[in-house]
Motif scaffolding. Structure first.
Motif, short mmCIF file in Angstrom:
data_model
loop_
_atom_site.label_atom_id
_atom_site.label_comp_id
_atom_site.label_asym_id
_atom_site.label_seq_id
_atom_site.Cartn_x
_atom_site.Cartn_y
_atom_site.Cartn_z
N PRO A 1 4.17 17.96 6.72
CA PRO A 1 3.52 17.24 5.62
C PRO A 1 2.03 17.02 5.90
N TYR B 1 5.95 13.34 -1.26
CA TYR B 1 6.68 12.14 -0.84
C TYR B 1 5.76 10.93 -0.86
N TRP C 1 4.94 0.88 4.06
CA TRP C 1 5.27 0.19 5.32
C TRP C 1 5.78 -1.19 4.93
N TYR D 1 -3.96 7.85 0.49
CA TYR D 1 -3.54 6.68 1.28
C TYR D 1 -4.05 5.40 0.62
N ASP D 2 -3.43 4.31 0.96
CA ASP D 2 -3.80 3.01 0.40
C ASP D 2 -3.94 3.07 -1.13
N LEU E 1 -1.17 14.38 4.50
CA LEU E 1 -1.54 13.19 3.74
C LEU E 1 -2.52 13.58 2.64
N GLN F 1 4.04 18.53 1.09
CA GLN F 1 4.67 19.41 2.07
C GLN F 1 5.00 20.74 1.43
N SER G 1 0.85 -1.19 0.00
CA SER G 1 0.00 0.00 0.00
C SER G 1 0.89 1.25 0.00
N HIS H 1 1.30 5.45 0.12
CA HIS H 1 0.67 6.66 0.64
C HIS H 1 1.47 7.86 0.15
N PHE I 1 10.12 6.42 3.43
CA PHE I 1 9.69 7.51 2.55
C PHE I 1 10.47 7.47 1.25
N TYR J 1 2.23 12.20 0.57
CA TYR J 1 2.17 13.39 1.41
C TYR J 1 2.59 14.61 0.61
N PRO K 1 10.07 -0.37 9.50
CA PRO K 1 9.11 -0.57 8.40
C PRO K 1 8.72 0.69 7.64
N GLY K 2 8.70 1.84 8.33
CA GLY K 2 8.29 3.06 7.66
C GLY K 2 9.38 3.55 6.72
N GLN L 1 5.28 6.87 0.39
CA GLN L 1 5.65 6.15 1.62
C GLN L 1 5.01 4.78 1.62
#
Lengths: 117, 109
Positions: free
Chosen positions: B43, B86, B90, B48-49, B45, B37, B31, B33, B100, B35, B97-98, B88
């Motif tokens: 930043p 950006y 996981w 997402y997904d 969102l 900024q 997935s 995502h 960017f 952002y 895990p995170g 991102q």
């Protein structure tokens, strides 16, 4: 309204320590994972550390592993980042950010950490 | 660790469409995502997904993800869309895990 307010940034000498705090409000803090993300001047976003809602899972970037410690106090709705052995390359704006599943849905405004002699 | 690669910059005229890519190994299985900024701000969102939008984000922002590339598309670009973007993911197999992407500066001509 979700609010995340960072504090504790400032100027510190190389090798020094600093503790960042993040005060959370407007949501059930104990139900969410939390994160620290930083951004060096003129650079991109770097994920620094994550902590699960009950502190069972903690992650660190290789660049800070062994020097930084993330923690939280669910009773005080607060997130912390203890930063030791600071280096010039740790200079950045540090953001407190709420995790929602695999992404960040809310960010604080950030606190600037400057490491310089 | 998992690496996400974005073009450093994208330029687009007002009213046109901007496409920002995010490359990663088999990123279509994750997935993604996105952002936005703006200078001096935290930043925000915007997708997402892969393709869902948070409330308050205009329909002009859309996303897709397949194979080794995810894409953020901004339709009918406005001056206010000028910002850094950006991607991102996981990555559960990583120690952290995170992750960017490298970031893309969108300039509205």
């Amino acid at each position: 309204e979700v609010q995340l307010v960072e504090s504790g940034g400032g100027l510190v000498k190389p090798g020094g320590s600093l503790r960042l705090s993040c005060a959370a409000s407007g949501f059930t803090f104990s139900s969410y994972s939390m994160n620290w993300v930083r951004q060096a001047p003129g650079k991109g976003l770097e994920w620094v550390s994550s902590i699960s809602s009950s502190s069972s899972y903690i992650y660190y970037a290789d660049s800070v592993k062994g020097r930084f410690t993330i923690s939280r106090d669910n009773a005080k709705n607060s997130l912390y980042l203890q930063m030791n052995s600071l280096r010039a390359e740790d200079t950045a704006v540090y953001y407190c950010a709420r995790g929602f599943g695999s992404y960040i849905d809310y960010w604080g405004q950030g606190t600037l950490v400057t490491v310089s002699s | 660790s998992y690496v996400l690669t974005q073009p450093p910059s994208v330029s687009v005229a007002p009213g046109q469409t901007a496409r920002i890519t995010c490359g990663g190994n088999n990123i279509g299985s994750k997935s993604v995502h996105w952002y936005q900024q703006k200078p001096g701000q935290a930043p925000v969102l915007v997708v997402y997904d892969d393709s869902d939008r948070p409330s308050g984000i205009p329909e002009r922002f859309s996303g897709s993800n397949s194979g080794n590339t995810a894409t953020l598309t901004i339709s009918r670009v406005e001056a206010g869309d000028e910002a850094d973007y950006y991607c991102q993911v996981w990555d559960s197999s990583s120690d952290l895990p995170g992750v960017f992407g490298t970031g893309t500066k969108v300039t509205v001509l």
